[in-house]
Design an enzyme around this catalytic site. Structure first.
Site, PDB file in Angstrom:
ATOM      1  N   HIS A 132       5.067  -8.162  -4.686  1.00 17.23           N
ATOM      2  CA  HIS A 132       3.699  -8.476  -4.232  1.00 17.23           C
ATOM      3  C   HIS A 132       3.303  -9.902  -4.609  1.00 17.23           C
ATOM      4  O   HIS A 132       2.603 -10.084  -5.608  1.00 17.23           O
ATOM      5  CB  HIS A 132       2.708  -7.519  -4.900  1.00 17.23           C
ATOM      6  CG  HIS A 132       2.816  -6.104  -4.451  1.00 17.23           C
ATOM      7  ND1 HIS A 132       2.060  -5.583  -3.422  1.00 17.23           N
ATOM      8  CD2 HIS A 132       3.585  -5.094  -4.898  1.00 17.23           C
ATOM      9  CE1 HIS A 132       2.361  -4.312  -3.259  1.00 17.23           C
ATOM     10  NE2 HIS A 132       3.284  -3.981  -4.137  1.00 17.23           N
TER      11      HIS A 132
ATOM     12  N   CYS B 157       6.151  -5.279   0.211  1.00 20.92           N
ATOM     13  CA  CYS B 157       6.301  -3.909  -0.286  1.00 20.92           C
ATOM     14  C   CYS B 157       6.209  -2.881   0.863  1.00 20.92           C
ATOM     15  O   CYS B 157       7.130  -2.804   1.654  1.00 20.92           O
ATOM     16  CB  CYS B 157       5.310  -3.647  -1.411  1.00 20.92           C
ATOM     17  SG  CYS B 157       5.829  -2.280  -2.454  1.00 20.92           S
TER      18      CYS B 157
ATOM     19  N   ARG C 242      12.840   3.441   0.474  1.00 20.81           N
ATOM     20  CA  ARG C 242      11.506   3.584  -0.158  1.00 20.81           C
ATOM     21  C   ARG C 242      11.648   4.009  -1.614  1.00 20.81           C
ATOM     22  O   ARG C 242      12.581   4.737  -1.962  1.00 20.81           O
ATOM     23  CB  ARG C 242      10.675   4.649   0.574  1.00 20.81           C
ATOM     24  CG  ARG C 242      10.210   4.237   1.942  1.00 20.81           C
ATOM     25  CD  ARG C 242       9.380   5.349   2.579  1.00 20.81           C
ATOM     26  NE  ARG C 242       8.178   5.633   1.824  1.00 20.81           N
ATOM     27  CZ  ARG C 242       7.805   6.863   1.423  1.00 20.81           C
ATOM     28  NH1 ARG C 242       8.560   7.905   1.684  1.00 20.81           N
ATOM     29  NH2 ARG C 242       6.684   7.021   0.772  1.00 20.81           N
TER      30      ARG C 242
ATOM     31  N   GLU D 108       1.057 -11.612  -3.463  1.00 19.70           N
ATOM     32  CA  GLU D 108      -0.410 -11.757  -3.378  1.00 19.70           C
ATOM     33  C   GLU D 108      -1.082 -11.425  -4.711  1.00 19.70           C
ATOM     34  O   GLU D 108      -2.261 -11.703  -4.894  1.00 19.70           O
ATOM     35  CB  GLU D 108      -0.965 -10.875  -2.242  1.00 19.70           C
ATOM     36  CG  GLU D 108      -0.930  -9.369  -2.463  1.00 19.70           C
ATOM     37  CD  GLU D 108       0.452  -8.747  -2.231  1.00 19.70           C
ATOM     38  OE1 GLU D 108       1.431  -9.491  -2.041  1.00 19.70           O
ATOM     39  OE2 GLU D 108       0.537  -7.500  -2.266  1.00 19.70           O
TER      40      GLU D 108
ATOM     41  N   ILE E 179       5.705  -2.583  -7.443  1.00 19.69           N
ATOM     42  CA  ILE E 179       4.938  -1.342  -7.616  1.00 19.69           C
ATOM     43  C   ILE E 179       5.534  -0.279  -6.681  1.00 19.69           C
ATOM     44  O   ILE E 179       5.420  -0.411  -5.451  1.00 19.69           O
ATOM     45  CB  ILE E 179       3.440  -1.558  -7.282  1.00 19.69           C
ATOM     46  CG1 ILE E 179       2.864  -2.714  -8.132  1.00 19.69           C
ATOM     47  CG2 ILE E 179       2.652  -0.274  -7.522  1.00 19.69           C
ATOM     48  CD1 ILE E 179       1.491  -3.187  -7.685  1.00 19.69           C
ATOM     49  N   ARG E 180       6.182   0.719  -7.261  1.00 21.96           N
ATOM     50  CA  ARG E 180       6.883   1.741  -6.464  1.00 21.96           C
ATOM     51  C   ARG E 180       7.614   1.081  -5.278  1.00 21.96           C
ATOM     52  O   ARG E 180       7.472   1.479  -4.125  1.00 21.96           O
ATOM     53  CB  ARG E 180       5.904   2.816  -5.967  1.00 21.96           C
ATOM     54  CG  ARG E 180       5.391   3.703  -7.080  1.00 21.96           C
ATOM     55  CD  ARG E 180       4.447   4.779  -6.586  1.00 21.96           C
ATOM     56  NE  ARG E 180       3.241   4.211  -5.991  1.00 21.96           N
ATOM     57  CZ  ARG E 180       2.238   3.647  -6.686  1.00 21.96           C
ATOM     58  NH1 ARG E 180       2.283   3.601  -7.992  1.00 21.96           N
ATOM     59  NH2 ARG E 180       1.199   3.154  -6.064  1.00 21.96           N
TER      60      ARG E 180
ATOM     61  N   GLY F 291       0.874  -1.169   0.000  1.00 21.75           N
ATOM     62  CA  GLY F 291       0.000   0.000   0.000  1.00 21.75           C
ATOM     63  C   GLY F 291       0.907   1.214   0.000  1.00 21.75           C
ATOM     64  O   GLY F 291       1.700   1.393  -0.912  1.00 21.75           O
ATOM     65  N   GLU F 292       0.835   1.983   1.047  1.00 23.12           N
ATOM     66  CA  GLU F 292       1.714   3.149   1.187  1.00 23.12           C
ATOM     67  C   GLU F 292       2.145   3.209   2.652  1.00 23.12           C
ATOM     68  O   GLU F 292       1.315   3.328   3.542  1.00 23.12           O
ATOM     69  CB  GLU F 292       0.950   4.415   0.741  1.00 23.12           C
ATOM     70  CG  GLU F 292       1.645   5.711   1.049  1.00 23.12           C
ATOM     71  CD  GLU F 292       3.091   5.748   0.555  1.00 23.12           C
ATOM     72  OE1 GLU F 292       3.347   5.442  -0.618  1.00 23.12           O
ATOM     73  OE2 GLU F 292       3.966   6.085   1.372  1.00 23.12           O
ATOM     74  N   SER F 293       3.470   3.111   2.858  1.00 23.20           N
ATOM     75  CA  SER F 293       3.972   2.969   4.229  1.00 23.20           C
ATOM     76  C   SER F 293       3.696   4.196   5.085  1.00 23.20           C
ATOM     77  O   SER F 293       3.480   4.080   6.295  1.00 23.20           O
ATOM     78  CB  SER F 293       5.466   2.654   4.210  1.00 23.20           C
ATOM     79  OG  SER F 293       6.181   3.698   3.577  1.00 23.20           O
TER      80      SER F 293
HETATM   81  N1  GLN Z   1       6.171   3.228  -2.203  1.00 27.30           N
HETATM   82  C1  GLN Z   1       5.279   2.709  -1.215  1.00 27.30           C
HETATM   83  C2  GLN Z   1       5.692   3.143   0.183  1.00 27.30           C
HETATM   84  O1  GLN Z   1       6.607   3.877   0.378  1.00 27.30           O
HETATM   85  C3  GLN Z   1       5.154   1.206  -1.253  1.00 27.30           C
HETATM   86  C4  GLN Z   1       4.452   0.781  -2.514  1.00 27.30           C
HETATM   87  C5  GLN Z   1       3.717  -0.510  -2.391  1.00 27.30           C
HETATM   88  O2  GLN Z   1       3.484  -1.049  -1.321  1.00 27.30           O
HETATM   89  N2  GLN Z   1       3.265  -0.986  -3.519  1.00 27.30           N
HETATM   90  O3  GLN Z   1       5.068   2.741   1.109  1.00 27.30           O
END
Ligand code: GLN
Length: 198
Positions: free
Chosen positions: A176, A81, A110, A178, A138-139, A49-51
């Site tokens: 990922h 991730c 990150r 999942e 993904i990122r 997700g996004e940390s």
């Molecule tokens: N770039 C995201 C972060 O800093 C992580 C991206 C992801 O979980 N797909 O949390």
């Protein structure tokens, strides 16, 4: 052995995908949003997700401390991730004041693969398995530095960067698993949980 009960931290991110993957790997999987729910589980998954959001929501839901405490008490945890970021003892390129649950003695950078290659798919070969895993990034972060107590499980075949690690009962991937049908990573985690099951 009975099916272990594995929680998926359900504050943000790809929760249903992890619940499905864990179920297919032989666990009973439930979403976790409250500290009381956390008390019941044999293992925990921290989704991608996004940390920064996971960090802020963990504080808002009073979960930052309880999750960190259960990790230090030996709870098996798998982070993918953003979940890998949340398991890192140290961050590179975190936002001001960004905190993690910690647990793995590593520095995670990150968004390490850069903006141009926001998302990509590649093969990752695990140290334990000659058959490469098709991995979705993904990122994604990478592991910039890992202490001697951390086992490097996998590197990205393209860049050679560390993207899968294990330290005791803690497992983390920059990609990922999942999101792809291959269940080997979730199976490995469920096996770790079974080994610690009460
Ligand atoms: N770039 C995201 C972060 O800093 C992580 C991206 C992801 O979980 N797909 O949390």
């Amino acid at each position: 052995m009975t099916r272990p009960l594995v929680g998926v931290l359900a504050l943000q991110g790809d929760v249903p995908e992890h619940i499905r993957a864990l179920t297919e790997a032989g666990a009973e999987a439930i979403p976790i949003r409250r500290p009381e729910e956390l008390d019941r589980v044999d293992g925990l998954v921290i989704p991608g997700g996004e940390s920064t959001t996971l960090w802020r929501l963990s504080m808002a839901f009073d979960l930052l401390e309880p999750v960190a405490k259960r990790i230090s008490d030996g709870l098996p945890v798998f982070g993918s991730c953003a979940g890998m970021i949340m398991l890192a003892d140290r961050l590179a390129d975190g936002v001001e004041g960004q905190q993690t649950f910690g647990g793995i003695d590593m520095t995670v950078r990150r968004n390490a693969f850069g903006r141009q290659v926001d998302s990509f798919e590649t093969e990752v070969t695990l140290a334990t398995d000659p058959e490469p895993i098709h991995a979705v990034f993904i990122r994604a972060p990478w592991v910039e530095q890992a202490a001697g107590t951390v086992t490097v499980l996998g590197t990205d075949d393209r860049t050679g960067r560390i993207v899968a690690v294990r330290q005791g009962q803690l497992l983390a991937t920059a990609f990922h698993p999942e999101l792809t049908p291959d269940r080997r990573i979730h199976q490995l985690f469920v096996d770790i949980v079974k080994g610690q099951q009460k």
